[in-house]
Write a protein that holds these residues in place. Structure first.
Motif, PDB file in Angstrom:
ATOM      1  N   CYS A  19      36.691   1.319  55.189  1.00  6.03           N
ATOM      2  CA  CYS A  19      35.780   2.010  54.263  1.00  6.03           C
ATOM      3  C   CYS A  19      35.175   3.187  55.018  1.00  6.03           C
ATOM      4  O   CYS A  19      34.718   3.036  56.149  1.00  6.03           O
ATOM      5  N   ALA A  21      32.738   5.151  53.532  1.00  4.66           N
ATOM      6  CA  ALA A  21      31.626   5.621  52.692  1.00  4.66           C
ATOM      7  C   ALA A  21      30.303   5.698  53.446  1.00  4.66           C
ATOM      8  O   ALA A  21      29.309   6.133  52.885  1.00  4.66           O
ATOM      9  N   CYS A  22      30.265   5.227  54.682  1.00  4.98           N
ATOM     10  CA  CYS A  22      29.049   5.398  55.485  1.00  4.98           C
ATOM     11  C   CYS A  22      29.463   5.326  56.945  1.00  4.98           C
ATOM     12  O   CYS A  22      30.599   4.945  57.262  1.00  4.98           O
ATOM     13  N   VAL A  24      29.128   3.280  59.206  1.00  5.60           N
ATOM     14  CA  VAL A  24      29.517   1.983  59.775  1.00  5.60           C
ATOM     15  C   VAL A  24      31.049   1.848  59.838  1.00  5.60           C
ATOM     16  O   VAL A  24      31.601   1.246  60.749  1.00  5.60           O
ATOM     17  N   MET A  25      31.743   2.440  58.866  1.00  7.08           N
ATOM     18  CA  MET A  25      33.211   2.454  58.816  1.00  7.08           C
ATOM     19  C   MET A  25      33.813   1.040  58.956  1.00  7.08           C
ATOM     20  O   MET A  25      34.595   0.749  59.864  1.00  7.08           O
ATOM     21  N   CYS A  26      33.445   0.172  58.042  1.00  7.22           N
ATOM     22  CA  CYS A  26      33.908  -1.226  58.091  1.00  7.22           C
ATOM     23  C   CYS A  26      35.423  -1.327  57.901  1.00  7.22           C
ATOM     24  O   CYS A  26      36.004  -0.593  57.094  1.00  7.22           O
ATOM     25  N   ILE A  28      37.869  -3.836  56.183  1.00  6.77           N
ATOM     26  CA  ILE A  28      37.650  -4.878  55.167  1.00  6.77           C
ATOM     27  C   ILE A  28      38.982  -5.563  54.848  1.00  6.77           C
ATOM     28  O   ILE A  28      39.974  -4.913  54.517  1.00  6.77           O
ATOM     29  N   GLY A  34      32.631  -5.205  52.367  1.00  3.89           N
ATOM     30  CA  GLY A  34      32.140  -4.654  53.627  1.00  3.89           C
ATOM     31  C   GLY A  34      30.735  -5.157  53.921  1.00  3.89           C
ATOM     32  O   GLY A  34      30.162  -5.958  53.173  1.00  3.89           O
ATOM     33  N   ALA A  35      30.162  -4.650  55.020  1.00  5.87           N
ATOM     34  CA  ALA A  35      28.884  -5.175  55.506  1.00  5.87           C
ATOM     35  C   ALA A  35      27.748  -5.005  54.511  1.00  5.87           C
ATOM     36  O   ALA A  35      26.776  -5.744  54.542  1.00  5.87           O
ATOM     37  N   CYS A  36      27.846  -4.035  53.614  1.00  6.52           N
ATOM     38  CA  CYS A  36      26.755  -3.791  52.668  1.00  6.52           C
ATOM     39  C   CYS A  36      26.996  -4.465  51.322  1.00  6.52           C
ATOM     40  O   CYS A  36      26.157  -4.371  50.423  1.00  6.52           O
ATOM     41  N   ARG A  38      28.766  -3.467  49.083  1.00  6.22           N
ATOM     42  CA  ARG A  38      28.913  -2.467  48.019  1.00  6.22           C
ATOM     43  C   ARG A  38      30.369  -2.091  47.803  1.00  6.22           C
ATOM     44  O   ARG A  38      30.757  -1.679  46.723  1.00  6.22           O
ATOM     45  N   TYR A  39      31.160  -2.186  48.843  1.00  7.56           N
ATOM     46  CA  TYR A  39      32.582  -1.843  48.748  1.00  7.56           C
ATOM     47  C   TYR A  39      33.414  -3.069  49.107  1.00  7.56           C
ATOM     48  O   TYR A  39      32.981  -3.917  49.901  1.00  7.56           O
ATOM     49  N   VAL A 436      22.833   0.188  53.595  1.00  5.34           N
ATOM     50  CA  VAL A 436      23.919   0.083  54.566  1.00  5.34           C
ATOM     51  C   VAL A 436      23.270  -0.327  55.881  1.00  5.34           C
ATOM     52  O   VAL A 436      22.094  -0.046  56.109  1.00  5.34           O
ATOM     53  N   PRO A 437      24.039  -1.015  56.735  1.00  4.16           N
ATOM     54  CA  PRO A 437      23.381  -1.595  57.911  1.00  4.16           C
ATOM     55  C   PRO A 437      23.076  -0.624  59.036  1.00  4.16           C
ATOM     56  O   PRO A 437      22.761  -1.059  60.128  1.00  4.16           O
TER      57      PRO A 437
END
Ligand code: SF4
Length: 500
Positions: A19, A21-22, A24-26, A28, A34-36, A38-39, A436-437
């Protein structure tokens, strides 16, 4: 999110997807989020988990925001009755970094004028909330730390007109302290913005339970009413009703305690001096500061015995049999006294007329609420998702050519630099806020302006599409009705926006 615009990311060896989108670049895994939360990875595709929210007006009906097609069928991008549809940023997704165009740049026509709404879920690392708590009770000294789960998340700021104010969040708590402090601050802001109850403690002060739009709990006690005004204002409001029924009235208040016989209202009514003497600092006739310490007793002071703020009556003026009403500014506390032969006040049963006046004070106190205003700035790089020349967006907002909304709710944009806005979270559709974390809050933000102005300020014109062409990252759309007390974001509320 356009795949071709995504920054190059190392491809994992397995079936995880990344991801972007922030920051953090998870990575998944399929079927996971992901960590939030949201995705998620749905069959190898990155999707926004929550439905994308659009506001839909139904004829002239109003009503508060009520989901009427939550979890609607998969959205096929069908036009849903422009301009009765407003695309919010809730569930629209985030672009990161912001040089990419915002997820949705949607055209519509209002009264023959081509408009465009640019929506994105902004990531706000410096955001905070201002909390107004309607109580005259002392919650804690100004500048005291406010804690959640033991972590500092903000401070007590200047009290305002019978309400106590907290300033929570901001960059120093979100990112400037320990990791735990940042996480707890983010959790606290998120809960408050999404309308959940939050427990807070104030150093050297009270324990609170605060929830937007609900009465606060102070030390476990429900606050039902806010004070009618300060002691002086209360004298002004009710002096006429006391005339002829009592010789003296003292309205006890932590800020300004009022004394009827000395007050201008008493003078105008011709109420004679009573020889009363009170502790504290005289400001102007009949208005006294600091009669006691702040607290949770009478009128937001620390007293439980109202006579403790009085000094002996002046024997040259006072007389046995003189009557005195003492009340707090909410009418929550009240007592009636008659001076004995030694000029000492003796508590006596309150006459009906005075009892009714105390009830009237109580009745005039408005319901006590907690109000939460989310405050964030779109003055940073978020503007690049809207235009290639960010400062022009700021100017356009300042010139009121561009309307800023948060989930379709009206915002107040501060004068001065940047696009620093505040929004009442109760006017935003439910669960509009995320996180987001990093840690940071995610909040919807929409910019609505005339299409030709958008072009002039360097907008991403090639990304403008009609709603019918828009395909969300989210597989679902949720339609909600706008609140009746929110102005319609595509309405002609500001003639300059729609004027040619
Ligand atoms: S925290 Fe959320 S937005 Fe950020 S990379 Fe992970 S899934 Fe994406």
């Amino acid at each position: 999110m356009s795949a071709e615009l995504s920054p190059p990311a190392p491809k994992p060896a397995d079936d995880r997807i990344r991801c972007d989108a922030c920051p953090v670049m998870c990575y998944i895994r399929p079927g996971q989020a992901g960590a939030c939360d949201r995705y998620a990875n749905q069959d190898g595709e990155l999707i926004r988990v929550d439905p994308h929210v659009v506001l839909e007006r139904v004829v002239e009906a109003g009503g508060n925001i009520v989901p009427f097609s939550a979890n609607a069928d998969a959205w096929d991008g069908r036009v849903v009755g422009e301009p009765t549809t407003f695309v919010t940023a809730i569930g629209a997704g985030t672009t990161y970094p912001d040089y990419k165009p915002a997820p949705f740049i949607v055209a519509s026509e209002v009264d023959g004028v081509d408009m465009v709404t640019v929506v994105t879920e902004g990531i706000f690392s410096y955001c905070g909330v201002k909390v107004k708590i309607d109580t005259d009770r002392h919650l804690g000294p100004e500048r005291s730390l406010v804690r959640a789960a033991g972590e500092p998340v903000g401070h007590v700021t200047t009290g305002e007109y019978g309400s106590q104010m907290l300033s929570l969040g901001g960059v120093n708590h979100l990112t400037g302290g320990s990791k735990k402090e940042g996480r707890v601050t983010c959790d606290t802001l998120l809960a408050l913005c999404n309308g959940q109850a939050v427990e807070l403690t104030i150093d050297g002060g009270s324990n609170l339970t605060v929830q937007a739009g609900k009465p606060p709990l102070v030390n476990g006690q429900l606050e039902e009413r806010m004070r009618v005004g300060c002691g002086s204002a209360t004298i002004g409001m009710f002096a006429k009703q006391w005339e002829g029924f009592v010789d003296e009235v003292v309205v006890v208040d932590d800020h300004i305690t009022g004394i009827l016989s000395e007050h201008q209202a008493g003078k105008v009514l011709g109420i004679p001096d009573t020889g009363i003497k009170i502790k504290g600092r005289r400001s102007t006739p009949g208005r006294y500061f600091q009669v006691a310490e702040p607290g949770t007793g009478w009128g937001g002071t620390d007293i439980s015995d109202p006579l403790s703020i009085l000094q002996p009556f002046d024997p040259k003026v006072a007389r046995p049999g003189l009557t005195m009403l003492m009340t707090s500014t909410t009418g929550e506390h009240s007592a009636y006294f008659v001076l004995d032969e030694a000029l000492r006040p003796v508590e006596t049963e309150m006459p009906d007329q005075l009892r009714r006046s105390v009830e009237l004070i109580r009745e005039n106190c408005e319901p006590a609420l907690s109000t939460v205003l989310f405050m964030a700035g779109a003055g940073g790089s978020l503007r690049s998702g809207v235009t290639e020349n960010p400062v022009r967006l700021t100017r356009s907002v300042k010139d009121t050519l561009t309307l800023v909304t948060c989930g379709g709710a009206p915002t107040y944009v501060w004068p001065g630099g940047g696009i620093t806005f505040m929004v009442d979270v109760t006017r935003v559709p439910e669960n509009a806020f995320g996180y987001v974390p990093t840690p940071a809050l995610v909040a919807p933000i929409e910019f609505t302006l005339r299409l030709e102005d958008y072009e002039r300020l360097g907008g991403h014109m090639s990304e403008v599409r009609r709603l019918s062409e828009a395909h969300g990252l989210s597989p679902e759309r949720r339609s909600v009705r706008p609140r009746s007390d929110n102005p319609w974001p595509l309405g002609p509320s500001d003639p300059r926006r729609l004027a040619g």
